[in-house]
Design a protein around this motif. Structure first.
Motif, PDB file in Angstrom:
ATOM      1  N   THR A 125       5.632  39.441  96.682  1.00 15.25           N
ATOM      2  CA  THR A 125       5.969  40.942  97.200  1.00 15.25           C
ATOM      3  C   THR A 125       6.731  41.690  96.173  1.00 15.25           C
ATOM      4  O   THR A 125       6.435  42.476  95.677  1.00 15.25           O
ATOM      5  CB  THR A 125       6.266  41.174  98.561  1.00 15.25           C
ATOM      6  N   HIS A 129       5.899  44.227  93.640  1.00 12.10           N
ATOM      7  CA  HIS A 129       6.638  45.837  93.588  1.00 12.10           C
ATOM      8  C   HIS A 129       7.087  46.041  91.973  1.00 12.10           C
ATOM      9  O   HIS A 129       7.116  47.179  91.736  1.00 12.10           O
ATOM     10  CB  HIS A 129       7.589  45.631  94.509  1.00 12.10           C
ATOM     11  N   THR A 154      -0.064  38.700 105.313  1.00 15.51           N
ATOM     12  CA  THR A 154       0.521  39.122 103.908  1.00 15.51           C
ATOM     13  C   THR A 154      -0.124  40.553 103.326  1.00 15.51           C
ATOM     14  O   THR A 154       0.738  41.442 102.999  1.00 15.51           O
ATOM     15  CB  THR A 154      -0.044  38.212 102.763  1.00 15.51           C
ATOM     16  N   MET A 158       2.650  43.431 102.775  1.00 14.09           N
ATOM     17  CA  MET A 158       2.774  44.063 101.261  1.00 14.09           C
ATOM     18  C   MET A 158       2.523  45.588 101.497  1.00 14.09           C
ATOM     19  O   MET A 158       2.953  46.536 100.967  1.00 14.09           O
ATOM     20  CB  MET A 158       1.552  43.598 100.398  1.00 14.09           C
ATOM     21  N   VAL A 162       5.361  47.838  99.610  1.00 16.46           N
ATOM     22  CA  VAL A 162       4.802  48.291  98.177  1.00 16.46           C
ATOM     23  C   VAL A 162       4.112  49.504  98.522  1.00 16.46           C
ATOM     24  O   VAL A 162       2.780  49.279  98.850  1.00 16.46           O
ATOM     25  CB  VAL A 162       3.937  47.281  97.633  1.00 16.46           C
TER      26      VAL A 162
END
Length: 397
Positions: A125, A129, A154, A158, A162
């Motif tokens: 992650t 990012h 996941t 994320m 992000v």
């Protein structure tokens, strides 16, 4: 835990280099200073000959989409003896490079398993990012392949970490690539088209599965074997694929109850690259509250309880209070697949609202990693819900 074997560019993105002292290292540092894009800085190698096409990063963690069976084309339960990598999946579909440029970043472990541990997923992650959200980024979007057993975890993680507007799309498959009706090729192609589409921006993390577009915030796996395995616990589908191109139902939006966490702040927690330990307990008649105390004694910083109905706990309240007094954070959701766990008028622990217990666990992990106490966690989970139903609450000082 198996030793992680990442590609050189993944390691380069995550390891801090010490001050150069030799002529060779000085030369390397000078070269890095001349880097102009995140692709160059991260060492990404783009497939495809047309540099004008959108760049889509492929975060490859394996999963059923990369697994094959030695038992024949009808087997979709005992596979795993054979495997293919991200580049081989791309090579199966020559149409991909007619529409995009693709670069593969490998995040599998030695046994070619999916990214099923927090440390691997958190590092991936951070890499995503950096690749997508840095000022020097030249990448339009990303997809990540994943085992379907924990894809939703996941995707949700994320989605909370992000958030620079660029699309990230989660995909996998329910059948191995050796199966006569392998769904992975179609899901992979759809995901790439979705990540490359300007219409996908500012919608958060997305999931492309079985020709449907789902929100990574609300998605959950509701069937263990069917190719149409993923659905939304709230909000419904965001769109569909027609001729393998995305068609959205509505303009871009984000869930009202979504909280965006700082990935830099989360990464300073003592457990990083793992997240704080949070266990999930399932409530039924005769629920033993001692399980909450046992979880805390075993190192848990928090517990999520899948409660009955609207977030009820049949028994064990004394033990839960004792655990709270000891510093354990508690969130109570519902074991029902749909509907909320609604706030209490005077809370001592958080109710999860519309978040499924799987997503509630991740949000509690991020809350603890961000330094939130129990009252802040209650407000995190319940604040906007309480405002909507006119049931405001202010903690005692």
């Amino acid at each position: 835990m198996p030793t992680m074997r990442f590609y050189r560019f993944a390691i380069a993105a995550l390891v801090a280099f010490s001050e150069a002292t030799s002529p060779a290292l000085l030369h390397q540092n000078t070269a890095r200073q001349n880097v102009t894009t995140s692709s160059q800085r991260l060492g990404l190698q783009w497939l495809g000959g047309n540099s004008t096409l959108p760049k889509v990063l492929v975060l490859f963690t394996g999963g059923t989409i990369s697994g094959g069976s030695i038992y024949g084309a009808l087997d979709d339960t005992q596979y795993g003896q054979l495997s293919i990598n991200g580049e081989q999946i791309i090579a199966r579909n020559p149409y991909l490079l007619n529409h995009t440029q693709l670069a593969v970043s490998n995040w599998t472990s030695e046994d070619f398993s999916t990214g099923t541990n927090d440390a691997l997923v958190m590092n991936m992650t951070r890499f995503a990012h950096d690749a997508l959200c840095s000022e020097d980024s030249d990448i339009d979007g990303a997809i990540f392949t994943h085992g379907t057993n924990s894809l939703e975890e996941t995707a949700f993680l994320m989605d909370l970490l992000v958030n620079c507007g660029k699309p990230i799309v989660g995909i996998g498959s329910m059948r191995p690539w050796t199966h006569l009706s392998f769904d992975g090729d179609a899901n992979f192609f759809d995901a790439v088209m979705l990540a490359a589409s300007p219409e996908s921006r500012n919608r958060g993390v997305l999931v492309a599965f079985n020709a449907r577009i789902l929100s990574g915030f609300w998605v959950t796996k509701l069937h263990s074997t069917n190719p149409d395995a993923f659905w939304s616990t709230a909000g419904g589908d965001l769109g569909i694929f027609i001729n393998s191109l995305p068609v959205f139902f509505n303009s871009p939006s984000q869930p009202l109850h979504k909280h965006v966490f700082s990935i830099d702040q989360v990464s300073t927690h003592s457990t990083y690259p793992s997240l704080p330990k949070v266990d999930i307990l399932y409530a039924a008649r005769g629920f033993d509250g001692k399980l909450v105390l046992d979880a805390h004694a075993n190192g848990a910083d928090g517990v999520v309880i899948a409660g009955t109905g609207n977030g009820g706990i049949p028994s064990g309240s004394d033990e839960i209070k004792e655990a709270l007094d000891q510093g354990l954070q508690v969130v109570v959701g519902t074991r029902s697949p749909y509907g909320p766990s609604s706030p209490a008028r005077t809370p001592s622990y958080a109710k999860s609202g519309f978040l499924h217990v799987i997503q509630a666990r991740i949000q509690l992990q991020l809350a603890i990693a961000s330094g939130m106490g129990m009252n802040q966690t209650i407000d995190l989970f319940e604040g906007k819900f309480r405002t909507a139903i006119g049931q405001e609450w202010t903690p005692k000082q």
